[in-house]
Design an enzyme around this catalytic site. Sequence first.
Site, PDB file in Angstrom:
ATOM      1  N   ARG A   1      -9.594  -2.043  -0.780  1.00 47.88           N
ATOM      2  CA  ARG A   1      -8.584  -3.024  -0.452  1.00 47.88           C
ATOM      3  C   ARG A   1      -8.064  -3.311   0.968  1.00 47.88           C
ATOM      4  O   ARG A   1      -7.269  -3.999   1.330  1.00 47.88           O
ATOM      5  CB  ARG A   1      -7.542  -2.700  -1.227  1.00 47.88           C
ATOM      6  CG  ARG A   1      -7.878  -2.846  -2.876  1.00 47.88           C
ATOM      7  CD  ARG A   1      -6.644  -2.685  -3.735  1.00 47.88           C
ATOM      8  NE  ARG A   1      -5.782  -3.855  -3.309  1.00 47.88           N
ATOM      9  CZ  ARG A   1      -4.250  -3.779  -3.956  1.00 47.88           C
ATOM     10  NH1 ARG A   1      -4.045  -2.981  -4.737  1.00 47.88           N
ATOM     11  NH2 ARG A   1      -3.605  -5.049  -3.723  1.00 47.88           N
ATOM     12  N   CYS A   2      -8.642  -2.235   1.735  1.00 43.89           N
ATOM     13  CA  CYS A   2      -8.161  -1.893   3.219  1.00 43.89           C
ATOM     14  C   CYS A   2      -9.285  -2.858   4.190  1.00 43.89           C
ATOM     15  O   CYS A   2     -10.493  -2.385   3.933  1.00 43.89           O
ATOM     16  CB  CYS A   2      -7.981  -0.448   3.390  1.00 43.89           C
ATOM     17  SG  CYS A   2      -7.863  -0.149   5.504  1.00 43.89           S
ATOM     18  N   GLY A   3      -8.589  -3.729   4.748  1.00 43.82           N
ATOM     19  CA  GLY A   3      -9.745  -4.263   6.078  1.00 43.82           C
ATOM     20  C   GLY A   3     -10.414  -3.655   6.773  1.00 43.82           C
ATOM     21  O   GLY A   3     -11.518  -3.820   6.974  1.00 43.82           O
TER      22      GLY A   3
END
Length: 115
Positions: free
Chosen positions: A10-12
């Site tokens: 979920r982390c860019g």
Amino acid sequence: MSVKIYHNPRCGKSRDTLKLLEANNIQPEVVEYLKTPPTAAELQDILQKLGLKPRDLMRTKEPEYKENGLDDKSLSDAELIEAMVRIPKLIERPIVLKDGKAAIGRPPEAVLSIL
């Protein structure tokens, strides 16, 4: 060549780092650390490879940091490591390991130094 990434999909920055590794023909072992957190011993090893103290690897802006009293400067390194094992959301990401070296993918290109 064995490469491991502690990854949060979920982390860019984590996604970008994984893409960068794949663009360099590296298929790392992907550890979704929120589902499978590192042990205290693994975190100790990662910290040693990074040359960091536990608080340096913590996401201090997460609500759980203050909610759990982790801003208390009297806490020991062992207590901070145990908190990261209990609350893996507090671990900075992504972390890439290769051949006894480690790097944090912030920015993603930072991991190129250990490849």
